[in-house]
Design a protein around this motif. Structure first.
Motif, mmCIF file in Angstrom:
data_model
loop_
_atom_site.group_PDB
_atom_site.id
_atom_site.type_symbol
_atom_site.label_atom_id
_atom_site.label_comp_id
_atom_site.label_asym_id
_atom_site.label_seq_id
_atom_site.Cartn_x
_atom_site.Cartn_y
_atom_site.Cartn_z
ATOM 1 N N PHE B 135 -0.266 -9.811 -4.848
ATOM 2 C CA PHE B 135 0.814 -10.308 -5.689
ATOM 3 C C PHE B 135 0.307 -11.344 -6.688
ATOM 4 O O PHE B 135 0.776 -11.398 -7.824
ATOM 5 N N TYR B 138 -0.843 -9.454 -9.499
ATOM 6 C CA TYR B 138 0.233 -9.014 -10.398
ATOM 7 C C TYR B 138 0.628 -10.137 -11.355
ATOM 8 O O TYR B 138 0.757 -9.920 -12.569
ATOM 9 N N VAL B 139 0.801 -11.356 -10.800
ATOM 10 C CA VAL B 139 1.224 -12.473 -11.653
ATOM 11 C C VAL B 139 0.187 -12.718 -12.750
ATOM 12 O O VAL B 139 0.529 -12.907 -13.921
ATOM 13 N N LEU B 173 5.415 -1.304 -19.384
ATOM 14 C CA LEU B 173 5.552 -0.057 -18.625
ATOM 15 C C LEU B 173 4.483 -0.008 -17.543
ATOM 16 O O LEU B 173 4.753 0.307 -16.382
ATOM 17 N N GLY B 176 5.192 -2.550 -14.817
ATOM 18 C CA GLY B 176 6.311 -2.116 -13.982
ATOM 19 C C GLY B 176 5.842 -1.146 -12.917
ATOM 20 O O GLY B 176 6.172 -1.291 -11.728
ATOM 21 N N LEU B 177 5.041 -0.158 -13.323
ATOM 22 C CA LEU B 177 4.527 0.819 -12.359
ATOM 23 C C LEU B 177 3.638 0.135 -11.325
ATOM 24 O O LEU B 177 3.707 0.422 -10.136
ATOM 25 N N LEU B 179 3.783 -2.964 -10.355
ATOM 26 C CA LEU B 179 4.598 -3.805 -9.466
ATOM 27 C C LEU B 179 5.273 -2.958 -8.399
ATOM 28 O O LEU B 179 5.227 -3.294 -7.210
ATOM 29 N N ILE B 180 5.914 -1.854 -8.809
ATOM 30 C CA ILE B 180 6.594 -1.033 -7.803
ATOM 31 C C ILE B 180 5.561 -0.452 -6.839
ATOM 32 O O ILE B 180 5.813 -0.329 -5.640
ATOM 33 N N CYS B 183 4.730 -3.091 -4.344
ATOM 34 C CA CYS B 183 5.864 -3.321 -3.439
ATOM 35 C C CYS B 183 5.902 -2.247 -2.355
ATOM 36 O O CYS B 183 6.122 -2.543 -1.177
ATOM 37 N N ILE B 184 5.696 -0.972 -2.745
ATOM 38 C CA ILE B 184 5.691 0.093 -1.738
ATOM 39 C C ILE B 184 4.506 -0.095 -0.803
ATOM 40 O O ILE B 184 4.604 0.121 0.406
#
Lengths: 124, 496
Positions: B135, B138-139, B173, B176-177, B179-180, B183-184
């Protein structure tokens, strides 16, 4: 299959919303609509995380009566991730909006493709 | 614990605090602070590199007081430290090469903001290189995107703002991909630290459950990072962003920003998913196909281009294709070749951007080839530097591009199914490279009478010194490839 979809309806809705947001960000011509798509997409991720962190019947992870039993509370990490994600998405949205304002002041349109054609015509 | 192990954490924080302080400084002060910080980060990374190469181990640095599965960690070995050193060197050289342009093209009251963005970019790149937490990655990916957007739009040219908008849309875009995807992945494994995720994934794969979600996750993360690093079908924003922004930005975007994402992808392949599992998934074939498509299509677009900066940008698309093709081979040798190409492309592409600006400066700021005729005679240093860069890109021995092409070809030989397409495309792409780079070199060395004044080397010492440093770096990568590949192999062995 149908059972699983029904049992995890929150995640299913989150994925649908993610798809809606993603296509909006990708395909809309209007920049404001693109930004709305971006926000739908990010919010869908937060919904997904919140849905994953929630455990039926457990409380919010705030210790009140000295009860440290993990069975009492929901998983706090996804909530923390959601908070971090919100901060990121707010700053990105602000940046996108400020870029939109810049472009609108200069070209008086919100249509990104039209701006591109106009710039190509100017040939600079 | 050795004191040197604190340096990665220090360098990230140093760059970040420098960004905060720069926002209240004047342009000149911010410039000096930035130069100091980038050099210091380079020195610290060098110290870490020497230490880690000597011990040959990987170190975990715990951030904060929470022990392993909960807290945040940095993790570094020889590969990470070397990458950080390389990023700092390239950043310093690109900034020095474009220093005069930064003064010219950026409004005086905005100059310090440029250095804020550069410092932020450095700190996010270092964090991407060192972090062991998904994470956090990601940030910092988002911080990297925002600062790169700032670097593109700082000149406030209409074309730049439009390019920045397109860059942001594609990047968002991608993130976003990504990040999801993470998360999964968190949902599947229950961890955010990379090493722990890897243990869980191995257990999942052994049990044979959740194979579809795992594949979807890998695909989402890889596609997300591929969009952000401008792999072939997602490269539409790239030529505008590199072609119209100020030259230091273009050099840093092409040689650092996209490489930061690619390095994160390597980390995900090795440390999070695990290379055998990744190589067995179908995703790797997709990367291979898009990589070779990018190698051809990028070069073809570059041939059609009549603007020297945009031509170099399209050549970046082709070179990113090379890197992904190396991943797609799915072997250790392919990975080593890709990492070497990350270095060689970064060194060469920033050299090309910086020297191209030297050439356009003596052609009345025109970027089309007709006006550039004979520019190498008007600015001799830039002409020589551009020729070196072009020869390296084409793959002439003694320059860095040759070694990476050789490594790619050797890696392809071991992989029987993909050998033929890889070798054919490598050859075709080299020929296409020759067409557009040699065309440019011949063009700038065609003597012609024009009214444009010529520039003597003495007038712009910093520029010439920068170009010499770039050329030396290029030849060094080309001549001393043996120790460098050994370092990459050593780093990759302790990487996972």
């Amino acid at each position: 299959m149908g059972n699983h979809v029904f049992a995890n309806y929150g995640e299913v809705v989150a994925m649908l919303l993610f798809g809606i947001g993603f296509t909006n960000l990708l395909l809309q011509k209007n920049m404001i609509k693109k930004i709305i798509g971006l926000n739908i997409m990010d919010t869908a991720v937060y919904l997904f995380l919140a849905e994953k962190g929630y455990i039926e019947g457990h409380l919010a992870p705030i210790v009140v009566n000295g009860d440290l039993n993990p069975e009492t509370y929901i998983n706090p990490i996804p909530s923390g991730l959601v908070l971090t994600g919100i901060v990121v998405s707010v700053s990105v949205t602000a940046l996108m909006l400020s870029l939109t304002i810049r472009l609108y002041r200069r070209y008086h349109t919100l249509d990104l493709d039209e701006i591109t054609t106009r710039l190509k015509k100017e040939g600079r | 614990m050795e004191f040197v192990l604190n340096f990665p954490c220090f360098s990230i924080l140093l760059a970040m605090f420098a960004a905060i302080i720069s926002s209240v400084l004047k342009g000149r002060g911010a410039k000096i602070l930035n130069t100091f910080v980038v050099s210091l980060v380079g020195l610290m990374s060098l110290a870490v590199l020497i230490f880690t190469v000597r011990t040959g181990e990987c170190y975990v640095y715990v951030m904060g007081h929470f022990p392993a599965p909960l807290g945040n960690e940095l993790r570094f070995g020889a590969l990470e430290a070397g990458m950080a050193l390389f990023f700092a060197v390239i950043m310093l050289l690109s900034l020095n090469g474009g220093r005069r342009k930064i003064k010219l093209e950026i409004a005086e009251n905005k100059e310090h903001l440029y250095y804020v963005m550069v410092n932020l970019l450095l700190s996010s790149l270092l964090a991407l290189v060192y972090t062991n937490d998904l994470f956090t990655a990601y940030v910092f990916v988002e911080i990297n995107t925002i600062s790169a957007c700032g670097l593109i739009m700082i000149t406030e040219h209409g074309r730049c703002i439009e390019a920045a908008m397109r860059y942001m849309i594609m990047s968002l875009l991608g993130s976003g991909l990504f990040l999801i995807g993470i998360c999964i992945l968190y949902d599947l494994t229950g961890h955010l630290l990379m090493s722990y995720i890897h243990t869980s994934i191995e257990a999942i794969v052994e049990a044979g459950t959740y194979s579809v979600p795992l594949l979807v996750t890998i695909a989402l993360i890889v596609v997300g990072l591929a969009i952000k690093s401008a792999l072939f079908p997602f490269h539409a924003w790239l030529p505008d962003a590199y072609g119209y922004s100020t030259v230091s930005s273009a050099a840093m975007l092409s040689s650092l920003v996209s490489k930061g994402y690619i390095f994160l992808l390597i980390k995900l392949m090795y440390r999070v998913i695990g290379f055998p599992i990744f190589a067995n998934s179908k995703v790797i074939d997709v990367l291979f196909v898009f990589g070779i498509a990018g190698m051809i299509m990028g070069s073809l677009s570059a041939i059609r281009e009549n603007d020297i900066r945009r031509m170099i940008s399209y050549s970046s698309v082709a070179q990113i294709g090379y890197i992904y093709m190396g991943f797609g081979l799915g072997t250790m040798a392919g990975m080593v070749a890709s990492i070497f190409h990350i270095l060689s492309h970064a060194a060469t592409k920033s050299l090309l951007f910086v020297s191209a600006v030297g050439l356009t400066d003596v052609s009345g700021n025109h970027k089309d080839f007709e006006q550039l005729t004979g520019a190498a005679y008007r600015n001799k240093a830039a002409g020589v530097a551009f020729t070196v860069g072009a020869l390296s890109m084409v793959g002439i021995p003694a320059f860095s591009g040759f070694v990476s092409k050789l490594l790619f070809a050797q890696a392809a030989m071991d992989q029987h199914e993909k050998m033929l397409p890889a070798l054919i495309v490598l050859a075709v792409s080299s020929v296409l490279n020759v067409i557009y780079f040699m065309k440019t070199v011949i063009r700038i060395y065609t003597p012609v009478q024009t009214g444009y004044p010529s520039v003597r080397a003495k007038e712009n010492k910093l520029f010439v010194v920068t170009l010499i440093c770039f050329i030396v770096l290029n030849v060094l990568l080309g001549m001393c490839s043996q120790p460098i590949t050994e370092w990459i192999v050593q780093g990759l062995n302790v990487f996972a």
